[in-house]
Design a protein around this motif. Sequence first.
Motif, PDB file in Angstrom:
ATOM      1  N   ALA A 752       0.829  -1.209   0.000  1.00  0.00           N
ATOM      2  CA  ALA A 752       0.000   0.000   0.000  1.00  0.00           C
ATOM      3  C   ALA A 752       0.860   1.254   0.000  1.00  0.00           C
ATOM      4  N   ASN A 753       1.957   1.225   0.744  1.00  0.00           N
ATOM      5  CA  ASN A 753       2.844   2.386   0.783  1.00  0.00           C
ATOM      6  C   ASN A 753       3.505   2.620  -0.572  1.00  0.00           C
ATOM      7  N   LEU A 754       3.873   1.540  -1.235  1.00  0.00           N
ATOM      8  CA  LEU A 754       4.453   1.676  -2.576  1.00  0.00           C
ATOM      9  C   LEU A 754       3.453   2.309  -3.539  1.00  0.00           C
ATOM     10  N   GLN A 755       2.217   1.948  -3.390  1.00  0.00           N
ATOM     11  CA  GLN A 755       1.191   2.547  -4.248  1.00  0.00           C
ATOM     12  C   GLN A 755       1.075   4.046  -3.979  1.00  0.00           C
ATOM     13  N   HIS A 756       1.152   4.432  -2.703  1.00  0.00           N
ATOM     14  CA  HIS A 756       1.086   5.860  -2.365  1.00  0.00           C
ATOM     15  C   HIS A 756       2.291   6.603  -2.933  1.00  0.00           C
ATOM     16  N   LEU A 757       3.467   5.977  -2.864  1.00  0.00           N
ATOM     17  CA  LEU A 757       4.663   6.626  -3.414  1.00  0.00           C
ATOM     18  C   LEU A 757       4.557   6.765  -4.929  1.00  0.00           C
ATOM     19  N   THR A 758       3.942   5.784  -5.551  1.00  0.00           N
ATOM     20  CA  THR A 758       3.736   5.879  -6.997  1.00  0.00           C
ATOM     21  C   THR A 758       2.834   7.055  -7.330  1.00  0.00           C
ATOM     22  N   VAL A 759       1.838   7.279  -6.496  1.00  0.00           N
ATOM     23  CA  VAL A 759       0.953   8.425  -6.707  1.00  0.00           C
ATOM     24  C   VAL A 759       1.732   9.731  -6.572  1.00  0.00           C
ATOM     25  N   LEU A 760       2.652   9.784  -5.607  1.00  0.00           N
ATOM     26  CA  LEU A 760       3.447  11.003  -5.403  1.00  0.00           C
ATOM     27  C   LEU A 760       4.524  11.176  -6.459  1.00  0.00           C
ATOM     28  N   GLU A 761       4.831  10.108  -7.207  1.00  0.00           N
ATOM     29  CA  GLU A 761       5.822  10.154  -8.288  1.00  0.00           C
ATOM     30  C   GLU A 761       7.185  10.575  -7.761  1.00  0.00           C
ATOM     31  N   LEU A 762       7.565   9.997  -6.622  1.00  0.00           N
ATOM     32  CA  LEU A 762       8.897  10.263  -6.072  1.00  0.00           C
ATOM     33  C   LEU A 762       9.856   9.246  -6.673  1.00  0.00           C
ATOM     34  N   SER A 763      10.290   9.517  -7.885  1.00  0.00           N
ATOM     35  CA  SER A 763      11.079   8.539  -8.629  1.00  0.00           C
ATOM     36  C   SER A 763      12.473   8.360  -8.058  1.00  0.00           C
ATOM     37  N   ASP A 764      13.065   9.401  -7.489  1.00  0.00           N
ATOM     38  CA  ASP A 764      14.419   9.294  -6.954  1.00  0.00           C
ATOM     39  C   ASP A 764      14.427   9.201  -5.438  1.00  0.00           C
ATOM     40  N   SER A 765      13.366   8.657  -4.881  1.00  0.00           N
ATOM     41  CA  SER A 765      13.305   8.472  -3.436  1.00  0.00           C
ATOM     42  C   SER A 765      14.276   7.375  -3.028  1.00  0.00           C
ATOM     43  N   PRO A 766      14.652   7.347  -1.748  1.00  0.00           N
ATOM     44  CA  PRO A 766      15.528   6.265  -1.277  1.00  0.00           C
ATOM     45  C   PRO A 766      14.890   4.915  -1.535  1.00  0.00           C
ATOM     46  N   ALA A 767      15.757   3.964  -1.843  1.00  0.00           N
ATOM     47  CA  ALA A 767      15.247   2.641  -2.195  1.00  0.00           C
ATOM     48  C   ALA A 767      14.621   1.966  -0.997  1.00  0.00           C
ATOM     49  N   LEU A 768      13.592   1.206  -1.289  1.00  0.00           N
ATOM     50  CA  LEU A 768      12.938   0.424  -0.245  1.00  0.00           C
ATOM     51  C   LEU A 768      13.814  -0.773   0.078  1.00  0.00           C
ATOM     52  N   SER A 769      13.955  -1.054   1.378  1.00  0.00           N
ATOM     53  CA  SER A 769      14.741  -2.209   1.804  1.00  0.00           C
ATOM     54  C   SER A 769      14.017  -3.474   1.387  1.00  0.00           C
ATOM     55  N   SER A 770      14.497  -4.090   0.317  1.00  0.00           N
ATOM     56  CA  SER A 770      13.782  -5.212  -0.273  1.00  0.00           C
ATOM     57  C   SER A 770      14.169  -6.548   0.334  1.00  0.00           C
ATOM     58  N   HIS A 771      15.154  -6.562   1.185  1.00  0.00           N
ATOM     59  CA  HIS A 771      15.571  -7.823   1.787  1.00  0.00           C
ATOM     60  C   HIS A 771      15.818  -7.600   3.264  1.00  0.00           C
ATOM     61  N   SER A 772      15.626  -8.639   4.015  1.00  0.00           N
ATOM     62  CA  SER A 772      15.856  -8.518   5.445  1.00  0.00           C
ATOM     63  C   SER A 772      17.348  -8.488   5.715  1.00  0.00           C
ATOM     64  N   THR A 773      17.755  -7.566   6.538  1.00  0.00           N
ATOM     65  CA  THR A 773      19.166  -7.422   6.835  1.00  0.00           C
ATOM     66  C   THR A 773      19.610  -8.494   7.810  1.00  0.00           C
ATOM     67  N   VAL A 774      20.919  -8.703   7.864  1.00  0.00           N
ATOM     68  CA  VAL A 774      21.457  -9.646   8.833  1.00  0.00           C
ATOM     69  C   VAL A 774      21.260  -9.113  10.237  1.00  0.00           C
ATOM     70  N   LEU A 775      21.287  -7.798  10.379  1.00  0.00           N
ATOM     71  CA  LEU A 775      21.095  -7.202  11.692  1.00  0.00           C
ATOM     72  C   LEU A 775      19.665  -7.401  12.151  1.00  0.00           C
ATOM     73  N   SER A 776      19.528  -7.903  13.343  1.00  0.00           N
ATOM     74  CA  SER A 776      18.189  -8.088  13.892  1.00  0.00           C
ATOM     75  C   SER A 776      18.250  -7.780  15.374  1.00  0.00           C
ATOM     76  N   PRO A 777      17.715  -6.659  15.805  1.00  0.00           N
ATOM     77  CA  PRO A 777      16.945  -5.703  15.003  1.00  0.00           C
ATOM     78  C   PRO A 777      17.857  -4.707  14.295  1.00  0.00           C
ATOM     79  N   GLN A 778      17.251  -3.805  13.590  1.00  0.00           N
ATOM     80  CA  GLN A 778      17.963  -2.796  12.824  1.00  0.00           C
ATOM     81  C   GLN A 778      17.482  -1.421  13.265  1.00  0.00           C
TER      82      GLN A 778
END
Length: 1396
Positions: A752-778
Amino acid sequence: MAASLERSFLEICGFERESQRRCREVTVNLGLGPLPGGKFPESAGAFHYEESEKLLSVTSNRFIHWLTCGDTVHLVELSLDTNLLNNAVKLTFSHCSVLPGGVAVQETLNNVIVLICTNQSVHRLVLPHPTRMYRSDLVSELHMQSIFTDVGKLSLLEGPHSAPIPSSGNYSPSSAVCWISHKGEALYGMASPTGGITVVTLPPHDGQGSLTVTELKRSSMMRRISGWMPSSIVGDQSSELVLSLAVRELEDDSFIFALCQDHKLRLWSLREQLCLLEVDLLEYVPSGRGLKRLSSAGHRLRLVFSPSTGLCVCAYLSFPHSGQFTVLQLVATDNQKYSLDHISTLFSTQETLVDFCLTSTEVWALWVDDTSSTIIKYINFEHNAAGQWNQVFTQPAPEEEVHIGVDQDPRETYLDVLFSPLTFTAAAIVKALQIYRRGSERFTDLSWDALKREVAVAVETDLQGSVTEFEFSQEEHRQLLVEFWSKFYACVLQYQEDLSLPLALSVDPHTGMACVLKKGLVSFLLPCFAVDHLYLSCDSYMSTEEETPITEDADLARDVLTVAQCLRLLSDVVSGEMWYEMEKALDQLESPERAAEQVLDNMLSNDSENVLEDIQNKLQDVRSPVSAMNVLLRELDLEAEAETETPQSTAHSLQTRLSLSQLYGSSTAVSMLSQALVTVATTRAQFCRDLLILQKLYLRFGDNVFLGGGAWLLQLQQDLIPRSSHLLSSYHLLKNISQTLASSVPVDIIDANLQHLTVLELSDSPALSSHSTVLSPQTVVELFYQTSARKSIISQIYAQRNSEAELLQWSHMVSSVVHLLGQSLWPSNPGFQFPECLMVNCQNTQLQEYVRLSSPWCQVNIGSCRFMLGQCYLATGEGQKALQCFQEASSEVEKEEFLMKLTGAEDEEAAPTARLQYYNKVLRLLEDVGLPELVIQLSTLAISESANDPSSQAALWTRIFKHHLDLGHNSEAYEALTRNPDSSMQLDCLRQLVVVLCERSQLQDLVQFSYIGLHDEVVNIIESRARSLDLLSHNYYELLYAFHIQRHNYRKAGTVMLELALRLGREVRSRAGLQRQVNCYLSALNCLRLIRPEYAWIVQPAPGATYERPGASPKRNSDGEFTTEPVRRHVDILELSDLEKEYVLSRSRLTLAQHHPPSAAMAGSAAAVEMVALLVQTGLLDCAITLCETFNLPLTPVFEGLTFKCIKLQLGPEEVQNEAWSWLAANQLSTVVNTKESSAVDEAWRLLSSYLDRFSSDGRQHKHVITKLLSHGVPLPDWLTATYKSLDAASLLRLYLNFDLLESAAELVLEYVDAVLGKGHQYFGIQKPLSATGHQVWLPYTCIDHLLQALRGSQSSIHIYNKLQDKLDNYQRLVDQATKRRLQTRTMWSQSGEQM
């Protein structure tokens, strides 16, 4: 680029946040038995790859460290650039103990070789080199396989990998050293407990050979192969007991340095098996002769080789109350002889040396004092005449007690401290939990949150199990909570202290990276910034320093140092409770200046040690306090200079770009950098706190300290104090966010958040963390660094590098990254990447806290922060708050970079101003979230901003209309429609209004609107919809009818109903359609009856005519050309009578469908004539007669059909008669009182009789009925014959003759003649029979002649013929008589008249 650096370092602990490190376990059992006394202390070490400083190497920033404990060796490979998979292994050597120094790692061209020496065996692990594990140099994965990945596949029990040491009795070596010779042999040097060195040699792993043992001892220079024979030389051998060993391969020979118990350093040649050199180190010790008899087991030895200095040896001599480092250089002389030149002697007063490390220029040392505190220092042994050691500020141990405020929950407070990502390791918490639960459970693979829940449950269970009373006060419950949580906290402290025990020190000779190897973790030593160094340094160091890199002015430097000393004194006075209250005030957004004044008041009232007086005395020595404070504030401020960012050049090679994309990207580096930032932020927050208190103290002292007078005090009050306050708030914010954990976000919320960002057209926004990091928690800072900041930071450092060699140098690189990371998080900088990263990754709670803490004092990105806060409110469902924030942000749209970027993607032609572009984006966002009420409010606000832009106003009014309509606000939607300045959009809205209200069946609202100026458009829209849609599923015709009725336009309303009736007849051939058609005709009739008669008419298009819509595009033919204009169509004028006829016909169709449903399809388009036949067939005779009368049709089909039905009933079975009652009941029978029970046949004949009486007064229908009966051979009923005789006897006679009924005809003639003669004349309708004075009479002579002719020719009818002929003869005679009498009478009358 980075801030000024000092010579000191700062320890940053790399906490492991996994409950248990996933490592592979390998057990090596050579079948050996245990040796007595084989206990050795824990040890550690590290190996750094030779190409660790090369950016393009797969081993950049990569190292291996190990820990030995009894019979186990833990090996871990780490990288600062990539996450290494399967990077840990645990080796267990059964019944053996790993010797101190018995682990070594060396690399060859193809392999990494791990050498391990125990007290009974030697081992070699041959692992693939990282450069050989990947076919290509272009490695782009974030995760890579470690060299330990396939360690389980090695056959460690085979000869090339493991071998037992030949028996040496019950003696165990005390230390060891391992190395690889230039021939590839694995060599293991062990300090013999009886003195001397024993060297075990394994052949190359890829060659042939057997194990050999060589003994190096001054008393016995003989080589012994394949065995270990103890020395038999009698004498004092304890002097040769080796305490520390070091090896270096030189000139095809292995030089073994041995530091012995007699304080002598001996150099052995393995090739020659000779002692080449012996040096008494006491010669370099002041008063060395008095120490000669003292023995010490704490002597240590280290080697380093560099091309510039050659081979250097550093020996640490440990004495009871002092220690000394002696650095010597190996020098070769003629005739293969060597000597050691003295370079430097370094003194130390620490008692217990844990480890030290020698580099080409420095000595790094690690001590533990009497309080078990870690002390780390380093010194340059070449250029330090004063012998001043440089400080390393170690990581302080966690507080022994947790301060709990009155308004704080003990449980929550302890959990926050325990599970802060930068305080305790997960391993310490897990061990404490296991002990706390008395070892009843094993906790493995627990997430951070799960571990937190387990701890809370364990403490709560313990508390409940210990409470015996069921009721106690809230205060008693609080005390119990504090008691049990402090108990668990103390347990975690104990294990954390155990895991933090330092074991070794390691410095990468290539990059300069220094790290401390501890029992349970690895800590890194980062360069300390100059301003932090001033604050953290001890007074003993501060008194010896006369300059600082902060400023080049010597006088100003002394002032800065004095101010720093004063700040240090203040820091000692500010208690933890004072700092807690001040932090609490900052969290509650209170003024830092007021909080500092409260702390100062507290200090003044409790200054029992006269610290403030000492500070006052020191401040009097400061010549220019304002300048000194300005320098400090400048260094503390992380505000970036306004520079034009140079984008990363794309001209670099692909390999360079891939290497830069991985640089400092591993979880180890991320954790280390985040903790470094926390440490810096915490230190500087305290620095700013003390500086602010000191400035307040200056104001209290006034002219007693400020020699410059009121001008300086005014500058202090108006400039310096606000700046210090601002910096304190900034660093407090930085500290807060650096310790804030990132939340795990469900996948659906991310989508849902990605859809909202698409509406805002923030093309050069920071990348979404697409994978879980080794650090837990982060933490959120780690999240920001990984997804956004690292790429820009590394690019900036690479763009401003001086050389490739400088890029990976530890001091330069890590300090630059920390400084730039701090700048990217600094709230006063124009960059807005951090809040944007939080927004992209759905960290809404953290983002709200960030905005809350920064809003009161930060004047940068005000609008952007309000926008972000609005986003958070949207995520939490607080729409009105979000709308308010979006409105507040609109005033900054043209000023702030983020908001300009937000509106930059908008089409400039669509909205001429940035604010309107901003409103459009926000409106789209609100629409996407599903908040139409807020869309309406914001659109209304935006309309006021677009007074001079009709196109924008039209779009906004259209948006308002749409959402009002969606919400069911029909009146408001209509108002928005009418205010739309664009006619095309207005027409679209009008069309949508009509359609939606029709679908909702809200026709009353649709009809009652005034539609001023839009009347024709509404009618056209409804007509178009009505004519294009299915009649059964939509009611647009009824809507149009109501629309016209509402406006008293009855002719139009009637026209609509007529059109609907016609379409229903064509398209909907069902009972329901016919019913609607009847209703339509009734409605049309009613409409016309409401109009004055002269206007009661309707224009009906001729059949086949097409409906034309206004504005429709011209039609083209198959060739693409415009079709010719059609001929003007013919129209029919329908009056009221015409509609009445159509109504009757439609009603007949409905009646037929009601009584016989299968006929509905045929009846839908049947004409009146056809309908009569269908009605008669069904038995609806009344309806058929009405239809015939309406359309002036003959009734013959009705009577013939009824006659046929009577025949069928009379001749048919009983079932037919039973079925006849249904159609008989549908016709109105005359009520006749009849006591006799009648049958269906009787009722049918009675119905026929009644119809003949009503509709056949002239006998015409009788003739058809009789014809029908006679044609079917059915005898005529008497009533029918009698009736027809009275009406037309001659016609009946002709019918008899036509059907050859001679006897009936003869009887009829006989009766007819009698009637003419006066006998029964009333039965034949004869008023006056034959008489001389009566009317003339006649007979159908032609028919009678035909009858006589027929009778004459039949022998069987001769009797009838004669009878008839006699009757006729008699009739003729009487006629003659009557005629003669009439003539005579007429003659007499005429004669009498002539006489008169």
